[in-house]
Design an enzyme around this catalytic site. Sequence first.
Site, mmCIF file in Angstrom:
data_model
loop_
_atom_site.group_PDB
_atom_site.id
_atom_site.type_symbol
_atom_site.label_atom_id
_atom_site.label_comp_id
_atom_site.label_asym_id
_atom_site.label_seq_id
_atom_site.Cartn_x
_atom_site.Cartn_y
_atom_site.Cartn_z
ATOM 1 N N CYS A 142 4.130 -10.019 -1.567
ATOM 2 C CA CYS A 142 2.871 -9.260 -1.541
ATOM 3 C C CYS A 142 2.903 -8.275 -2.702
ATOM 4 O O CYS A 142 3.753 -8.383 -3.586
ATOM 5 C CB CYS A 142 2.674 -8.555 -0.198
ATOM 6 S SG CYS A 142 3.980 -7.387 0.237
ATOM 7 N N THR A 143 2.008 -7.309 -2.720
ATOM 8 C CA THR A 143 1.888 -6.415 -3.876
ATOM 9 C C THR A 143 3.124 -5.559 -4.084
ATOM 10 O O THR A 143 3.717 -5.541 -5.158
ATOM 11 C CB THR A 143 0.662 -5.499 -3.717
ATOM 12 O OG1 THR A 143 -0.497 -6.300 -3.528
ATOM 13 C CG2 THR A 143 0.483 -4.627 -4.952
#
Length: 532
Positions: free
Chosen positions: A328-329
């Site tokens: 994810c980020t």
Amino acid sequence: MTNSSLEATNNDTVMIALYYWYTPIPKAELEPHKEFHEHLCETLDLNGRIRISKEGLNGVLSGKRCDLEQYSLQLQQEVQYLDICQQTASLSPLVEASPQPLESPNYPSELAKEKRYGNTLDIKYCHLRKDIDIEKQLFTYLHVKITQEVVSLNETEGAQAQTSSRSRRRKGKARKQKTLQDKHVSSNISYHNTSPHGQCQNSYKIDAEGVSIGVEGDAQSHRSDAKTRTKTNLDLDNYQPALHLTPQQWNDKLLQDAQSNGIDTSHANGDANAILIDARNIYESNIGHFAVPGIPTLLANTRKYSTIPSVLQASIPILSGKNVYMYCTGGVRCEKASVYLRALSESSEWPEGMEKPKSIYQLQGGIQKYLEQYGQRENGSEHAHELNGDQDRGEKQSDFDQGQDHQETLIKKDNSCLFAGKNFVFDNRRYDPVMGNSEIKIVGKCVMCSNPHDDYDNGNAPCENKEARCCRCRVLVLVCHDCRNKVRIWGEDIDKSMQELCRKPDLYCGGSDDKQCINEGNEVQHCELRQY
């Protein structure tokens, strides 16, 4: 920051700090800890958003690098104090409390369980974009909020009721607007977002009956009540998050699995021994993602993170027997999602006789940390790790060669950047200026004409609010400059410029012929398995 503070700064001294910390905070200390953040940020002239819960912290702040580092130091001291408070609260009131290390056998077992996510602060110092004025990229306010979770994996009944109320109001407004429009337009045109991800060889849709994988019906499906499948609430307390891989380890293991697959893009699902899971939302993966030839990527294509459990349940067949890589980020969402996947694989929801995932990994520090080592600054030739100073000490530095052929770079060089495109961020930059593989300039496509396009704001600063959004759910949609005036986006009223706007179809974010919007029930059928 004040205007006077900006006079002596530039894009490299003013930064964005992205961080999370799964560290237990006693309920009685939540409000005092909130006040700690408010006072410290005011003192250091920092603005942004901070979530505080009993399980930890999640925040994004803007300010001078030196002030952000000072904030980090004082936060770590504060958390040491909270650990002592938690330890004291867990001990018998008849026993004199004294601080004890985590490894002590007398340390409260419940606290040790809550520490399963790790006990270190994960913070990344992110650069500003050079194509937007500094002041337009910084937060102008500070919002510190006490929440149930660090990230909302489990949507509470209150939140669902609030969302339902907003949905009813939105539908009512939409009906009023549509009444006038229907007099001039016989039917709305739904421009489909097919979630293009550059260089894709094959795409496999997850259908309403479960997971459909293969080409033209060459599929296997998980059909046990899948039509009415809903997220199962699992007890996550007894499960550990996935093993963290550093960016170097991430590259090494992915390329090793890709080589064992023979870099054959016809593998689809059945023959590949690994799979990537993008745990982000559709508008994030639309402009950037990992693309590893020979390893399929499961794109959740969700609008909100709390849909991930349903996606994982529906995807059981394609996860079975695989090495699973989640990203994810910044890493915070994979901590929880990987725990859910582990709990799911041990639950009765996992079909009997179906092999569990061989291994589950998560990218330490997420895409942001990965690009600090392997990415490149936008509009520049500098390597990201050279610009982050002591932030990258101890990590192996990359020597990414731009001149290599794309396929050769991805497969033959174990120091190559496997991320393509831009890293979407939840602040006034919209995306981080440190980019992925330079051979793939643009990952996204216009939802209408399919031309390469990855700028939600079409040259404007995100704070100017000129982005295109779905008329139903308001999710970001990629629409190029040439196509922008051909549709009505969310926020454009029908009664303004009536003669022009009434002839425009509404813009929707849906990705299939029968669904205009990906948020129509947040159904798992919008998931896609991409092969590169």
